[in-house]
Design a protein around this motif. Sequence first.
Motif, PDB file in Angstrom:
ATOM      1  N   ASP A 193       0.814  -1.224   0.000  1.00  0.00           N
ATOM      2  CA  ASP A 193       0.000   0.000   0.000  1.00  0.00           C
ATOM      3  C   ASP A 193       0.846   1.273   0.000  1.00  0.00           C
ATOM      4  N   ARG A 194       2.165   1.099   0.034  1.00  0.00           N
ATOM      5  CA  ARG A 194       3.115   2.212  -0.008  1.00  0.00           C
ATOM      6  C   ARG A 194       2.980   3.163   1.186  1.00  0.00           C
ATOM      7  N   ASP A 195       2.544   2.609   2.341  1.00  0.00           N
ATOM      8  CA  ASP A 195       2.403   3.475   3.510  1.00  0.00           C
ATOM      9  C   ASP A 195       3.041   2.883   4.777  1.00  0.00           C
ATOM     10  N   THR A 196       3.895   1.884   4.588  1.00  0.00           N
ATOM     11  CA  THR A 196       4.644   1.290   5.699  1.00  0.00           C
ATOM     12  C   THR A 196       6.009   0.854   5.182  1.00  0.00           C
ATOM     13  N   LEU A 197       7.036   1.131   5.977  1.00  0.00           N
ATOM     14  CA  LEU A 197       8.399   0.740   5.575  1.00  0.00           C
ATOM     15  C   LEU A 197       8.942  -0.370   6.465  1.00  0.00           C
ATOM     16  N   LEU A 198       9.737  -1.231   5.856  1.00  0.00           N
ATOM     17  CA  LEU A 198      10.541  -2.206   6.582  1.00  0.00           C
ATOM     18  C   LEU A 198      11.992  -1.854   6.269  1.00  0.00           C
ATOM     19  N   ILE A 199      12.744  -1.478   7.303  1.00  0.00           N
ATOM     20  CA  ILE A 199      14.137  -1.095   7.100  1.00  0.00           C
ATOM     21  C   ILE A 199      15.039  -2.123   7.769  1.00  0.00           C
ATOM     22  N   LYS A 200      15.894  -2.740   6.965  1.00  0.00           N
ATOM     23  CA  LYS A 200      16.861  -3.706   7.471  1.00  0.00           C
ATOM     24  C   LYS A 200      18.141  -2.953   7.830  1.00  0.00           C
ATOM     25  N   VAL A 201      18.622  -3.187   9.033  1.00  0.00           N
ATOM     26  CA  VAL A 201      19.735  -2.386   9.552  1.00  0.00           C
ATOM     27  C   VAL A 201      20.808  -3.258  10.201  1.00  0.00           C
ATOM     28  N   VAL A 202      21.944  -2.617  10.442  1.00  0.00           N
ATOM     29  CA  VAL A 202      22.971  -3.157  11.336  1.00  0.00           C
ATOM     30  C   VAL A 202      22.959  -2.253  12.565  1.00  0.00           C
ATOM     31  N   PRO A 203      22.505  -2.768  13.724  1.00  0.00           N
ATOM     32  CA  PRO A 203      22.452  -1.921  14.926  1.00  0.00           C
ATOM     33  C   PRO A 203      23.831  -1.770  15.557  1.00  0.00           C
ATOM     34  N   LYS A 204      24.179  -0.548  15.910  1.00  0.00           N
ATOM     35  CA  LYS A 204      25.454  -0.281  16.572  1.00  0.00           C
ATOM     36  C   LYS A 204      25.226  -0.193  18.079  1.00  0.00           C
ATOM     37  N   GLY A 205      24.875  -1.319  18.665  1.00  0.00           N
ATOM     38  CA  GLY A 205      24.580  -1.358  20.091  1.00  0.00           C
ATOM     39  C   GLY A 205      23.117  -1.679  20.332  1.00  0.00           C
ATOM     40  N   PRO A 206      22.690  -1.653  21.613  1.00  0.00           N
ATOM     41  CA  PRO A 206      21.293  -1.937  21.939  1.00  0.00           C
ATOM     42  C   PRO A 206      20.358  -0.949  21.234  1.00  0.00           C
ATOM     43  N   THR A 207      19.194  -1.420  20.830  1.00  0.00           N
ATOM     44  CA  THR A 207      18.260  -0.547  20.112  1.00  0.00           C
ATOM     45  C   THR A 207      17.361   0.234  21.062  1.00  0.00           C
ATOM     46  N   CYS A 208      16.868  -0.432  22.102  1.00  0.00           N
ATOM     47  CA  CYS A 208      15.921   0.226  23.007  1.00  0.00           C
ATOM     48  C   CYS A 208      16.632   1.202  23.942  1.00  0.00           C
ATOM     49  N   HIS A 209      15.927   2.299  24.293  1.00  0.00           N
ATOM     50  CA  HIS A 209      16.525   3.286  25.200  1.00  0.00           C
ATOM     51  C   HIS A 209      16.671   2.740  26.622  1.00  0.00           C
ATOM     52  N   HIS A 210      16.069   1.579  26.887  1.00  0.00           N
ATOM     53  CA  HIS A 210      16.236   0.940  28.185  1.00  0.00           C
ATOM     54  C   HIS A 210      17.482   0.051  28.214  1.00  0.00           C
ATOM     55  N   GLY A 211      18.190  -0.010  27.081  1.00  0.00           N
ATOM     56  CA  GLY A 211      19.434  -0.768  27.025  1.00  0.00           C
ATOM     57  C   GLY A 211      19.294  -2.198  26.562  1.00  0.00           C
ATOM     58  N   THR A 212      18.097  -2.599  26.141  1.00  0.00           N
ATOM     59  CA  THR A 212      17.885  -3.959  25.644  1.00  0.00           C
ATOM     60  C   THR A 212      18.064  -4.000  24.129  1.00  0.00           C
ATOM     61  N   ASP A 213      18.274  -5.220  23.624  1.00  0.00           N
ATOM     62  CA  ASP A 213      18.513  -5.385  22.187  1.00  0.00           C
ATOM     63  C   ASP A 213      17.335  -4.920  21.356  1.00  0.00           C
ATOM     64  N   THR A 214      16.120  -5.202  21.838  1.00  0.00           N
ATOM     65  CA  THR A 214      14.913  -4.802  21.121  1.00  0.00           C
ATOM     66  C   THR A 214      13.976  -4.090  22.087  1.00  0.00           C
ATOM     67  N   CYS A 215      12.964  -3.446  21.547  1.00  0.00           N
ATOM     68  CA  CYS A 215      11.989  -2.752  22.395  1.00  0.00           C
ATOM     69  C   CYS A 215      11.006  -3.720  23.046  1.00  0.00           C
ATOM     70  N   TRP A 216      11.154  -5.012  22.732  1.00  0.00           N
ATOM     71  CA  TRP A 216      10.321  -6.044  23.353  1.00  0.00           C
ATOM     72  C   TRP A 216      11.139  -6.908  24.300  1.00  0.00           C
ATOM     73  N   LYS A 217      12.345  -6.425  24.616  1.00  0.00           N
ATOM     74  CA  LYS A 217      13.262  -7.091  25.551  1.00  0.00           C
ATOM     75  C   LYS A 217      13.673  -8.480  25.072  1.00  0.00           C
ATOM     76  N   GLU A 218      13.694  -8.672  23.761  1.00  0.00           N
ATOM     77  CA  GLU A 218      14.159  -9.937  23.212  1.00  0.00           C
ATOM     78  C   GLU A 218      15.667  -9.874  22.982  1.00  0.00           C
ATOM     79  N   ASN A 219      16.300 -11.024  23.088  1.00  0.00           N
ATOM     80  CA  ASN A 219      17.736 -11.111  22.837  1.00  0.00           C
ATOM     81  C   ASN A 219      17.968 -11.176  21.331  1.00  0.00           C
ATOM     82  N   ASN A 220      18.803 -10.293  20.832  1.00  0.00           N
ATOM     83  CA  ASN A 220      19.110 -10.270  19.398  1.00  0.00           C
ATOM     84  C   ASN A 220      20.468 -10.900  19.145  1.00  0.00           C
ATOM     85  N   LYS A 221      20.656 -12.071  19.715  1.00  0.00           N
ATOM     86  CA  LYS A 221      21.946 -12.744  19.618  1.00  0.00           C
ATOM     87  C   LYS A 221      22.177 -13.244  18.197  1.00  0.00           C
ATOM     88  N   LYS A 222      23.327 -12.932  17.665  1.00  0.00           N
ATOM     89  CA  LYS A 222      23.672 -13.354  16.312  1.00  0.00           C
ATOM     90  C   LYS A 222      24.206 -14.785  16.313  1.00  0.00           C
TER      91      LYS A 222
END
Length: 199
Positions: free
Chosen positions: A75-104
């Motif tokens: 619908d051209r009104d939502t983006l999916l952006i694939k990234v390389v995170p340079k550290g934790p993503t959430c401002h609470h210091g977790t890997d994701t905003c859902w507190k999931e481990n983003n272990k590679k």
Amino acid sequence: MKQKINFENGLIPVIIQDQETNKVLMLGYMNREAYEKSLYEKKVTFYSRSKKRLWTKGEISKNYLIIKKILIDCDRDTLLIKVVPKGPTCHHGTDTCWKENNKKNFLFYLEKIISYKISKKEQNSYTYKLYKKGINRISQKFGEESIELIIESKDNNKNLFLNESADLLFHYLVLLYYKNISIKEVIKTLEYRNLLKNQ
């Protein structure tokens, strides 16, 4: 390359996904200006609804989201952006905003370590020394590790079996690197075989 995006309502949702793990890291919003800035800087910039301004993720923490690919939905009104995170993503210091481990996956990480040591020609590195000896020595070493694993498989010492398994896998990755083949290509071959088998 710029894409036609529907900004008619001012803001569009943006899903941020780790390029390597495919883990969803966070959800934010962009207006046209934030999108243009993200394209130019190759780092994700949102429009903050609370701050009422553009906000580059990591502008304070330096935990930037480096853009690798931008996909737009049907619908051209939502983006999916694939990234390389340079550290934790959430401002609470977790890997994701859902507190999931983003272990590679360590296997892919080890593949990068092997590549780095060889490309940098680290003279004291076992990996580089082995690589320099060429395909005959690499193949021979892989064969030796295979035999050692077979021997250990006949005993009940789990620790020795695990160590020989690790040795074999490491030397297999070196062999793949020498042949200019990635572990992902091997996995894709297995996936393709599985697909054919189940058709």
